[in-house]
Design a protein around this motif. Structure first.
Motif, PDB file in Angstrom:
ATOM      1  N   PRO A 277      -4.939 -13.777  -2.094  1.00 18.11           N
ATOM      2  CA  PRO A 277      -5.821 -14.542  -1.200  1.00 18.11           C
ATOM      3  C   PRO A 277      -6.930 -13.701  -0.596  1.00 18.11           C
ATOM      4  O   PRO A 277      -7.928 -14.238  -0.117  1.00 18.11           O
ATOM      5  CB  PRO A 277      -4.859 -15.072  -0.135  1.00 18.11           C
ATOM      6  CG  PRO A 277      -3.695 -14.141  -0.177  1.00 18.11           C
ATOM      7  CD  PRO A 277      -3.564 -13.713  -1.595  1.00 18.11           C
ATOM      8  N   ALA A 278      -6.780 -12.384  -0.568  1.00 13.56           N
ATOM      9  CA  ALA A 278      -7.808 -11.510  -0.001  1.00 13.56           C
ATOM     10  C   ALA A 278      -7.990 -10.303  -0.904  1.00 13.56           C
ATOM     11  O   ALA A 278      -7.105  -9.960  -1.708  1.00 13.56           O
ATOM     12  CB  ALA A 278      -7.407 -11.060   1.404  1.00 13.56           C
ATOM     13  N   ASP A 279      -9.150  -9.650  -0.785  1.00 18.00           N
ATOM     14  CA  ASP A 279      -9.405  -8.446  -1.567  1.00 18.00           C
ATOM     15  C   ASP A 279      -8.437  -7.344  -1.171  1.00 18.00           C
ATOM     16  O   ASP A 279      -7.977  -7.257  -0.013  1.00 18.00           O
ATOM     17  CB  ASP A 279     -10.840  -7.956  -1.351  1.00 18.00           C
ATOM     18  CG  ASP A 279     -11.863  -8.855  -2.017  1.00 18.00           C
ATOM     19  OD1 ASP A 279     -11.449  -9.719  -2.819  1.00 18.00           O
ATOM     20  OD2 ASP A 279     -13.062  -8.697  -1.729  1.00 18.00           O
ATOM     21  N   PHE A 280      -8.152  -6.484  -2.111  1.00 16.06           N
ATOM     22  CA  PHE A 280      -7.364  -5.292  -1.814  1.00 16.06           C
ATOM     23  C   PHE A 280      -8.219  -4.308  -1.010  1.00 16.06           C
ATOM     24  O   PHE A 280      -9.455  -4.304  -1.112  1.00 16.06           O
ATOM     25  CB  PHE A 280      -6.896  -4.620  -3.105  1.00 16.06           C
ATOM     26  CG  PHE A 280      -5.889  -5.415  -3.883  1.00 16.06           C
ATOM     27  CD1 PHE A 280      -4.625  -5.662  -3.353  1.00 16.06           C
ATOM     28  CD2 PHE A 280      -6.188  -5.914  -5.139  1.00 16.06           C
ATOM     29  CE1 PHE A 280      -3.682  -6.388  -4.070  1.00 16.06           C
ATOM     30  CE2 PHE A 280      -5.261  -6.646  -5.857  1.00 16.06           C
ATOM     31  CZ  PHE A 280      -4.007  -6.891  -5.313  1.00 16.06           C
ATOM     32  N   PRO A 281      -7.587  -3.445  -0.206  1.00 21.13           N
ATOM     33  CA  PRO A 281      -8.368  -2.422   0.499  1.00 21.13           C
ATOM     34  C   PRO A 281      -8.993  -1.444  -0.501  1.00 21.13           C
ATOM     35  O   PRO A 281      -8.428  -1.161  -1.548  1.00 21.13           O
ATOM     36  CB  PRO A 281      -7.324  -1.724   1.375  1.00 21.13           C
ATOM     37  CG  PRO A 281      -6.008  -2.039   0.760  1.00 21.13           C
ATOM     38  CD  PRO A 281      -6.153  -3.397   0.130  1.00 21.13           C
TER      39      PRO A 281
ATOM     40  N   GLU B 244      -4.277   3.218  -3.155  1.00 17.81           N
ATOM     41  CA  GLU B 244      -3.303   3.006  -4.201  1.00 17.81           C
ATOM     42  C   GLU B 244      -2.467   1.780  -3.869  1.00 17.81           C
ATOM     43  O   GLU B 244      -1.901   1.681  -2.775  1.00 17.81           O
ATOM     44  CB  GLU B 244      -2.400   4.225  -4.378  1.00 17.81           C
ATOM     45  CG  GLU B 244      -1.469   4.100  -5.579  1.00 17.81           C
ATOM     46  CD  GLU B 244      -0.751   5.387  -5.929  1.00 17.81           C
ATOM     47  OE1 GLU B 244      -0.122   5.430  -7.007  1.00 17.81           O
ATOM     48  OE2 GLU B 244      -0.823   6.348  -5.119  1.00 17.81           O
ATOM     49  N   ILE B 245      -2.425   0.839  -4.800  1.00 22.95           N
ATOM     50  CA  ILE B 245      -1.710  -0.423  -4.623  1.00 22.95           C
ATOM     51  C   ILE B 245      -0.462  -0.399  -5.503  1.00 22.95           C
ATOM     52  O   ILE B 245      -0.549  -0.104  -6.695  1.00 22.95           O
ATOM     53  CB  ILE B 245      -2.602  -1.622  -5.001  1.00 22.95           C
ATOM     54  CG1 ILE B 245      -3.920  -1.594  -4.206  1.00 22.95           C
ATOM     55  CG2 ILE B 245      -1.856  -2.930  -4.771  1.00 22.95           C
ATOM     56  CD1 ILE B 245      -3.754  -1.683  -2.710  1.00 22.95           C
ATOM     57  N   PHE B 246       0.684  -0.724  -4.903  1.00 19.90           N
ATOM     58  CA  PHE B 246       1.959  -0.700  -5.610  1.00 19.90           C
ATOM     59  C   PHE B 246       2.423  -2.127  -5.871  1.00 19.90           C
ATOM     60  O   PHE B 246       2.390  -2.976  -4.963  1.00 19.90           O
ATOM     61  CB  PHE B 246       3.006   0.062  -4.801  1.00 19.90           C
ATOM     62  CG  PHE B 246       2.671   1.517  -4.617  1.00 19.90           C
ATOM     63  CD1 PHE B 246       3.179   2.461  -5.488  1.00 19.90           C
ATOM     64  CD2 PHE B 246       1.819   1.931  -3.589  1.00 19.90           C
ATOM     65  CE1 PHE B 246       2.873   3.809  -5.331  1.00 19.90           C
ATOM     66  CE2 PHE B 246       1.501   3.269  -3.430  1.00 19.90           C
ATOM     67  CZ  PHE B 246       2.022   4.215  -4.303  1.00 19.90           C
ATOM     68  N   VAL B 247       2.843  -2.390  -7.136  1.00 15.80           N
ATOM     69  CA  VAL B 247       3.210  -3.741  -7.546  1.00 15.80           C
ATOM     70  C   VAL B 247       4.576  -3.697  -8.234  1.00 15.80           C
ATOM     71  O   VAL B 247       4.796  -2.884  -9.135  1.00 15.80           O
ATOM     72  CB  VAL B 247       2.171  -4.346  -8.510  1.00 15.80           C
ATOM     73  CG1 VAL B 247       2.587  -5.753  -8.928  1.00 15.80           C
ATOM     74  CG2 VAL B 247       0.791  -4.344  -7.884  1.00 15.80           C
ATOM     75  N   GLU B 248       5.467  -4.573  -7.801  1.00 20.55           N
ATOM     76  CA  GLU B 248       6.749  -4.765  -8.483  1.00 20.55           C
ATOM     77  C   GLU B 248       6.840  -6.218  -8.919  1.00 20.55           C
ATOM     78  O   GLU B 248       6.646  -7.141  -8.108  1.00 20.55           O
ATOM     79  CB  GLU B 248       7.927  -4.421  -7.578  1.00 20.55           C
ATOM     80  CG  GLU B 248       9.274  -4.559  -8.279  1.00 20.55           C
ATOM     81  CD  GLU B 248      10.448  -4.333  -7.349  1.00 20.55           C
ATOM     82  OE1 GLU B 248      10.484  -4.992  -6.289  1.00 20.55           O
ATOM     83  OE2 GLU B 248      11.317  -3.494  -7.670  1.00 20.55           O
ATOM     84  N   ILE B 249       7.127  -6.430 -10.195  1.00 21.18           N
ATOM     85  CA  ILE B 249       7.256  -7.775 -10.747  1.00 21.18           C
ATOM     86  C   ILE B 249       8.696  -7.941 -11.226  1.00 21.18           C
ATOM     87  O   ILE B 249       9.177  -7.160 -12.053  1.00 21.18           O
ATOM     88  CB  ILE B 249       6.291  -7.981 -11.931  1.00 21.18           C
ATOM     89  CG1 ILE B 249       4.860  -7.616 -11.538  1.00 21.18           C
ATOM     90  CG2 ILE B 249       6.359  -9.417 -12.444  1.00 21.18           C
ATOM     91  CD1 ILE B 249       3.901  -7.561 -12.706  1.00 21.18           C
TER      92      ILE B 249
ATOM     93  N   ILE C  48       1.477  -6.455   1.592  1.00 24.29           N
ATOM     94  CA  ILE C  48       0.501  -7.458   1.129  1.00 24.29           C
ATOM     95  C   ILE C  48       1.234  -8.723   0.702  1.00 24.29           C
ATOM     96  O   ILE C  48       0.902  -9.828   1.141  1.00 24.29           O
ATOM     97  CB  ILE C  48      -0.355  -6.881  -0.015  1.00 24.29           C
ATOM     98  CG1 ILE C  48      -1.161  -5.668   0.492  1.00 24.29           C
ATOM     99  CG2 ILE C  48      -1.282  -7.945  -0.580  1.00 24.29           C
ATOM    100  CD1 ILE C  48      -1.963  -4.970  -0.598  1.00 24.29           C
ATOM    101  N   GLU C  49       2.235  -8.609  -0.150  1.00 25.10           N
ATOM    102  CA  GLU C  49       3.116  -9.718  -0.517  1.00 25.10           C
ATOM    103  C   GLU C  49       4.529  -9.165  -0.642  1.00 25.10           C
ATOM    104  O   GLU C  49       4.730  -8.073  -1.192  1.00 25.10           O
ATOM    105  CB  GLU C  49       2.689 -10.364  -1.843  1.00 25.10           C
ATOM    106  CG  GLU C  49       1.325 -11.013  -1.858  1.00 25.10           C
ATOM    107  CD  GLU C  49       1.238 -12.272  -1.014  1.00 25.10           C
ATOM    108  OE1 GLU C  49       2.245 -12.657  -0.400  1.00 25.10           O
ATOM    109  OE2 GLU C  49       0.142 -12.853  -0.962  1.00 25.10           O
TER     110      GLU C  49
ATOM    111  N   THR D  42       0.822  -1.218   0.000  1.00 24.66           N
ATOM    112  CA  THR D  42       0.000   0.000   0.000  1.00 24.66           C
ATOM    113  C   THR D  42       0.848   1.257   0.000  1.00 24.66           C
ATOM    114  O   THR D  42       0.314   2.363   0.115  1.00 24.66           O
ATOM    115  CB  THR D  42      -0.944  -0.002   1.207  1.00 24.66           C
ATOM    116  OG1 THR D  42      -0.163  -0.146   2.404  1.00 24.66           O
ATOM    117  CG2 THR D  42      -1.947  -1.145   1.121  1.00 24.66           C
ATOM    118  N   ALA D  43       2.153   1.094  -0.101  1.00 25.89           N
ATOM    119  CA  ALA D  43       3.079   2.219  -0.237  1.00 25.89           C
ATOM    120  C   ALA D  43       4.258   1.743  -1.075  1.00 25.89           C
ATOM    121  O   ALA D  43       4.534   0.537  -1.136  1.00 25.89           O
ATOM    122  CB  ALA D  43       3.543   2.725   1.128  1.00 25.89           C
ATOM    123  N   PRO D  44       4.976   2.629  -1.708  1.00 25.52           N
ATOM    124  CA  PRO D  44       6.097   2.215  -2.546  1.00 25.52           C
ATOM    125  C   PRO D  44       7.126   1.387  -1.775  1.00 25.52           C
ATOM    126  O   PRO D  44       7.619   1.808  -0.720  1.00 25.52           O
ATOM    127  CB  PRO D  44       6.693   3.543  -3.021  1.00 25.52           C
ATOM    128  CG  PRO D  44       5.566   4.513  -2.952  1.00 25.52           C
ATOM    129  CD  PRO D  44       4.750   4.102  -1.770  1.00 25.52           C
ATOM    130  N   GLY D  45       7.427   0.188  -2.276  1.00 20.41           N
ATOM    131  CA  GLY D  45       8.434  -0.675  -1.673  1.00 20.41           C
ATOM    132  C   GLY D  45       8.053  -1.293  -0.353  1.00 20.41           C
ATOM    133  O   GLY D  45       8.871  -1.979   0.277  1.00 20.41           O
TER     134      GLY D  45
END
Length: 568
Positions: free
Chosen positions: A171-175, A179-184, A156-157, A149-152
Motif C-alpha cells: 500500500p505504500a512505497d518502501f523506505p 534493506e527489505i526482508f521478505v518471507e513467503i 511493514i507486513e 526492515t530487519a530480519p523477522g
C-alpha cells in the motif's frame, strides 16, 4: 495427431497431449502441459477449464511457439481438467482443437517453499515503489507474507494472507536506501510449508525512478517483421539504461535475458520466421527500475515459411538452400582470401563475430575478403512479395570458422612390403587440414596410408582442404629378386647365407643404412647396404628360424620397411 478441416479448406493437424496424456488420472497439480509440435503454426493459445472448452482456470493464454505451458497457479486437485489448444495463424483463421481431458490427484502433503522472482534475492537499487512477485509453490493454494526492515521484524507486513496469487502491491512505497526482508510461506489444506528462508533486497536512493517505455520499431502487435530487425524504443527522461528481455513465450526469456543497453536501439540477428516474440523493456537509474512495464509482442515474416500452402496443403519454405562449409582456411603468405558465395540468391551478407560477441557487417556482395582467423556468419537471402505490396527477405545463414592454413610438409615416408603387396604411409606436418590421394584428381582420403599397392611408379598428392595448395611426392615400388630378399638361410652351405639389399640394375635405391629388428621391435643389427650383409648372429649367438623386420633409409630420407624370413 487428430485432423480438422480449417475454414480455408485444407486439412490441418491438431496436436495430441504428451504430458499428461489424454485421459490420464492421478496427475500432480504442478504438472506442466505439453503437446506435439505442429509445423507451420505461428503460435498456440491455451485454455484450461473444468468443462469441455471452458477457461475458468486459464482463458485463451497465448504461449508463443513453445509447446509447453506451466499453469501459473497450478491446477485444482481431484478435478477433471480439459485442455483446449488453439492453433494461431496470420494468413488463415485460427483453428480451435477438441478439448482433451485428464484428472488431477488428491494432494495430501503441504506445499514446498518458493522464492522471489521480482525483485530477486540480493538485488540492489530496487525501485521504492516496486511490487513483489514470486514463483508458484507446488501444491500451494495460498501464501502468507512477512515484510520488514530487519530480519523477522515484520514492521511493514506481518503474516499477511494474500490468498492464491503470485504478486503483492504494497500500500505504500518502501523506505529508500533500505534493506527489505521478505518471507513467503505457502500453504494448503494440509498445512504450511516449513523451513522457508527469508530473502532480502536493497531499495534505491532517494530520487525519481524512470517510467516505462514502449517499442517504436516494430510496434506492439506488428507482424511480418524482418528476421534481423533493428529494435527501437522510446527514450525515457531520467533513465540511465534499459533492461531488454525477449522470449518465444510470455514466460521465458530464451532469446535475450536482461541485457543492459545505454542506447534505445539494438539489432537482433536471425529470428525464426512465422513466430511470435514477446518483449519487455525496463528503464532504470540510480533510484531503481521502472515498475510494472508491460510486455509487448510482434510476429516475424510468414512469407518465407515454413507455412501451409492453402492450395496444396503442403509446407512451403522460400528461404534459399545454402551449402557453406563449417571451416575455411586463409593461406599464410596469400592474404586476404577472396571467398565467393556458392549458393544462388538475391543478396548476401557476411558478418565477423567480434571478441565481445557483436556482429560486424563486412560485406553485402557475393564475395568477401577474409584477412583474419575467427568466427563468421554467412547469410544469403531471397526477396519475395509479402502480399501487401512490399518486399521481404527470406534469409538462411550459416556460421563458419576461419583458420590459418598452409601447404603440407612431408616429414617421413614409409614403404612396407607384405607378400606380393606394399603399404605406403606418410607423416606430414603443418597447420593445415590435409587429405591424400594417388591421383591429382582424387579420390582423396583423410588417412595418410595406402594399402595393397602393387609394383610400379606412383605419385602421392597431399592437398590442404582449405585450398592452400597440393604437395607431390613421386615414389617407386619394386619386388625381389632385386631389392629386399624375402628370406635367407645362414646354414653355411654358401647359398643365401647373408641378407642384404640387392640393388637392381635400373634405378637402385640410394640407401644409407638398414636396421634389422625382431618381431618385438628389438634392434638386432645395423648394416651397410654396400657391405657384407647380416649373418643372422646377435651378440655371438645364432638366432632361430623366424620372421624379422627391416627398416631401410635412403639419402633423400625415404624409409622402406618390410618383412623377411630366417630359415635354418
Amino acid at each position: 495427431m487428430a485432423f480438422l478441416l480449417s475454414l480455408s479448406g485444407f486439412a490441418q493437424e491438431c496436436p495430441n497431449l504428451t504430458l499428461p496424456t489424454a485421459g490420464a488420472t492421478n496427475v500432480p497439480v504442478d504438472t506442466a502441459i505439453s503437446w506435439e509440435e505442429v509445423v507451420g503454426v505461428t503460435g498456440y493459445v491455451v485454455s484450461l477449464g473444468t468443462t469441455p472448452g471452458g477457461g475458468e482456470i486459464v482463458s485463451n493464454q497465448p504461449v508463443g511457439s513453445v509447446t509447453t505451458y506451466n499453469p501459473p497457479l497450478g491446477l485444482p486437485e481431484s478435478t477433471t481438467i480439459y485442455v483446449t489448444i488453439t492453433l494461431f495463424f496470420f494468413d488463415q483463421p485460427d483453428i480451435i482443437c477438441d478439448a482433451i481431458p485428464f484428472t488431477t490427484r488428491n494432494e495430501v502433503n503441504p506445499p514446498t517453499c518458493t522464492n522471489l522472482n521480482s525483485p530477486l534475492d540480493g538485488d540492489t537499487g530496487v525501485n521504492v515503489g516496486t511490487n513483489l512477485s514470486w514463483n508458484y509453490a507446488p501444491r500451494a493454494t495460498g501464501y502468507r507474507l512477512t515484510i520488514g526492515t530487519a530480519p523477522g521484524l515484520g514492521d511493514i507486513e506481518l503474516n499477511l494472507d494474500v490468498g492464491n496469487t503470485l504478486s503483492y502491491n504494497p500500500p505504500a512505497d518502501f523506505p529508500a536506501a533500505t534493506e527489505i526482508f521478505v518471507e513467503i510461506v505457502p500453504y494448503n489444506e494440509n498445512g504450511i510449508a516449513t523451513g522457508c528462508t527469508e530473502e532480502s533486497f536493497i531499495t534505491g536512493s532517494l530520487g525519481e525512478p524512470p517510467g516505462c517505455t514502449m517499442l517504436i520499431n516494430p510496434v506492439d502487435g506488428q507482424f511480418n517483421v524482418a528476421l534481423s530487425p533493428l529494435l527501437e524504443w522510446e527514450p525515457v527522461p531520467g533513465a540511465t539504461g534499459y533492461l531488454l528481455f525477449i522470449g518465444r513465450s510470455p514466460f521465458e526469456n530464451d532469446v535475450v535475458d536482461g541485457a543492459i543497453f545505454t542506447t534505445t536501439s539494438t539489432f537482433v540477428f536471425n529470428f525464426e520466421p512465422n513466430n511470435t516474440y514477446f518483449v519487455r523493456i525496463i528503464p532504470f537509474n540510480d533510484a531503481g527500475q521502472a515498475v510494472d512495464c508491460p510486455q509487448e509482442s510482434f510476429s516475424t515474416i510468414l512469407g518465407c515459411g515454413p507455412f501451409f500452402d492453402e492450395e496444396t496443403g503442403e509446407l512451403v519454405v522460400l528461404n534459399p538452400e545454402i551449402s557453406f562449409p563449417d571451416s575455411i582456411g586463409i593461406c599464410l603468405g596469400d592474404i586476404p582470401r577472396v571467398v565467393t558465395a556458392p549458393d544462388p540468391a538475391d543478396g548476401y551478407r557476411w558478418y565477423r563475430v567480434t571478441k565481445s560477441g557483436d556482429l560486424l557487417l563486412i560485406s553485402e556482395t557475393a564475395t568477401v575478403e577474409l584477412e583474419e582467423t575467427g568466427n563468421y556468419i554467412y547469410e544469403a537471402y531471397i526477396t519475395t512479395d509479402d502480399g501487401q505490396g512490399s518486399l521481404l527477405e527470406c534469409a538462411s545463414s550459416s556460421e563458419f570458422t576461419v583458420v590459418a592454413s598452409q601447404e603440407a610438409q612431408i616429414d617421413e615416408f614409409f614403404i612396407r612390403q607384405f607378400g606380393d603387396f606394399f603399404n605406403v604411409e606418410t607423416v606430414v606436418s603443418g597447420i593445415g587440414d590435409y587429405e591424400f590421394a594417388l591421383a591429382i584428381d582424387g579420390p582423396y582420403q583423410d588417412s595418410p596410408e595406402f594399402n595393397g599397392l602393387t609394383e610400379g611408379n606412383y605419385t602421392l598428392y597431399i592437398r590442404d582442404k582449405n585450398g592452400c595448395g597440393i604437395v607431390e611426392r613421386p615414389f617407386r615400388l619394386l619386388f625381389p629378386p632385386t631389392g629386399f630378399p624375402p628370406y635367407f638361410s645362414p646354414n653355411g652351405d654358401g647359398v643365401n647365407d647373408l641378407w642384404n639389399y640387392i640393388a637392381p640394375r635400373i634405378d637402385p635405391l640410394p640407401l644409407r643404412d638398414i636396421y634389422i629388428y625382431d618381431r618385438y621391435g628389438k634392434l638386432l643389427a645395423r648394416i651397410n647396404p654396400n657391405g657384407r650383409g647380416w649373418d643372422g648372429i646377435y651378440r655371438g649367438n645364432p638366432l632361430p628360424s623366424s620372421g624379422y623386420w627391416y627398416r631401410a633409409e635412403t639419402f633423400d630420407n625415404q624409409v622402406f620397411r618390410g618383412y623377411f624370413s630366417l630359415v635354418r
